[in-house]
Design an enzyme around this catalytic site. Structure first.
Site, PDB file in Angstrom:
ATOM      1  N   GLY A   1       0.801  -1.212   0.000  1.00 36.71           N
ATOM      2  CA  GLY A   1       0.000   0.000   0.000  1.00 36.71           C
ATOM      3  C   GLY A   1       0.834   1.262   0.000  1.00 36.71           C
ATOM      4  O   GLY A   1       2.061   1.247   0.150  1.00 36.71           O
ATOM      5  N   HIS A   2       0.149   2.385  -0.110  1.00 32.98           N
ATOM      6  CA  HIS A   2       0.839   3.670  -0.205  1.00 32.98           C
ATOM      7  C   HIS A   2       1.587   4.018   1.081  1.00 32.98           C
ATOM      8  O   HIS A   2       1.193   3.659   2.173  1.00 32.98           O
ATOM      9  CB  HIS A   2      -0.126   4.793  -0.599  1.00 32.98           C
ATOM     10  CG  HIS A   2      -1.256   5.032   0.372  1.00 32.98           C
ATOM     11  ND1 HIS A   2      -2.293   5.859   0.072  1.00 32.98           N
ATOM     12  CD2 HIS A   2      -1.506   4.561   1.608  1.00 32.98           C
ATOM     13  CE1 HIS A   2      -3.134   5.906   1.089  1.00 32.98           C
ATOM     14  NE2 HIS A   2      -2.674   5.122   2.029  1.00 32.98           N
TER      15      HIS A   2
END
Length: 339
Positions: free
Chosen positions: A243-244
């Site tokens: 994920g970011h």
């Protein structure tokens, strides 16, 4: 300020004009010029930030932002000299401001081989598309039908598979990315508003350091504002999700179907078994390991092995498993004897 290789900065606005666009109310500093968006902790005098949760009150008190978007109840907490816009949906309003001040560069025109490639040793298989401003180092091979977005930088002696998409990404030397991987797509972020969920623009990058391997059909999201970083010599299997804003150290090993939520920090030499999952904003110390299928919801100290769901230290998990099995076994024996 977002990386100008990947994002175009649009004309600045006064706080008053911005408030009209995002649906907020100016409390003070309406003439302040706003040119960018940024988090509270890294904003400068030309940026607008927001307070979305009271746990960031300390960051608000110390912010260097030129303007902040806050709930009406938080106006008195804003430092003197900082322009204030109030909104009942501060994060969603900030997302609208992001769209007005920054625009992701798109692949409107392809770059030529001569402009993109360092020399003739670069191999471009059929169907490769390269965006403006992208660069590819010598000895690198790009697989068929791969799309390299504007501004992407790829180092030397890399091997990029077929049907890969690379955007908002800086790649080191000797990196291998296998078929179907998606690097640099927007991370998952949404803010609530009266009109429903609002996508939060993802203004960061992906940085992949030297010697990294990324497996087939793996996805690595770009940062929300800061960068997603994959450390040197890390090896990621097929069908993984990162994920970011995740930051992985050196020599991390991640087996297939593992997933990291946003803003996870992973130390050097960490290992993840297949289908391991990690919740957001978790820190995993150097040399730790997560067993296959483990679900991590708390920080893991360096060197520890955790297992189970929710994951816990391996010895504790095994003791509890044995205890549970002993409670169940007598009941089974009783039913068998009654039969």
């Amino acid at each position: 300020m977002p990386d100008t290789r990947f994002f175009e900065t649009l004309p600045s606005l006064t706080a008053t004009a911005l408030a009209e666009i995002i649906g907020g109310t100016v409390v003070r500093g309406g003439e302040t010029e706003i040119a960018s968006v940024a988090p509270l902790s890294s904003a400068d005098r030309g940026a607008v930030s927001f307070l979305g949760d009271r746990k960031f009150a300390a960051a608000l008190a110390e912010t260097k932002a030129g303007c902040v978007i806050v709930p009406a109840s938080a106006v008195e907490a804003v430092p003197e000299g900082v322009a204030v816009i109030t909104s009942g949906e501060a994060q969603a309003a900030w997302a609208r401001a992001s769209l007005r001040l920054h625009r992701a560069r798109t692949l409107d025109a392809a770059s030529s081989r001569d402009d993109a490639c360092e020399d003739d040793s670069v191999v471009l298989e059929p169907g490769v598309v390269i965006g403006q401003g992208a660069r590819i180092g010598r000895g690198t091979r790009i697989g068929a039908n791969t799309v390299i977005g504007p501004g992407v930088q790829i180092g030397r002696d890399c091997a990029i598979g077929s049907n890969v998409t690379l955007g908002f990404t800086l790649i080191g030397d000797r990196v291998k990315i296998y078929a179907g991987a998606r690097i640099g797509e927007a991370g998952f972020g949404a803010a609530g508003s009266k009109a429903g969920a609002v996508d939060i623009p993802q203004l960061g990058r992906v940085i992949i350091q030297d010697g990294v391997t990324v497996g087939a059909n793996t996805c690595i999201d770009r940062g929300a504002y800061d960068d997603t970083v994959i450390g040197e010599n890390t090896k990621i299997d097929n069908l993984c999700m990162i994920g970011h804003n995740c930051v992985l150290g050196r020599n991390v090993l991640m087996a297939a179907h593992s997933g990291l939520s946003g803003s996870v920090t992973v130390g050097d030499g960490v290992m993840f078994g297949g289908q391991a999952g990690v919740g957001d904003h978790i820190t995993i110390g150097d040399g730790a390991a997560v067993a296959a299928g483990g679900g991590v919801l708390a920080n893991i100290p360096a060197g520890e092995v955790w297992s189970g769901y929710p994951a816990k230290p391996l010895r504790q998990f095994l003791r509890e498993t044995v205890w549970v099995s002993k409670q169940v076994a007598p009941k089974k024996r009783t039913k068998e004897s009654e039969g």
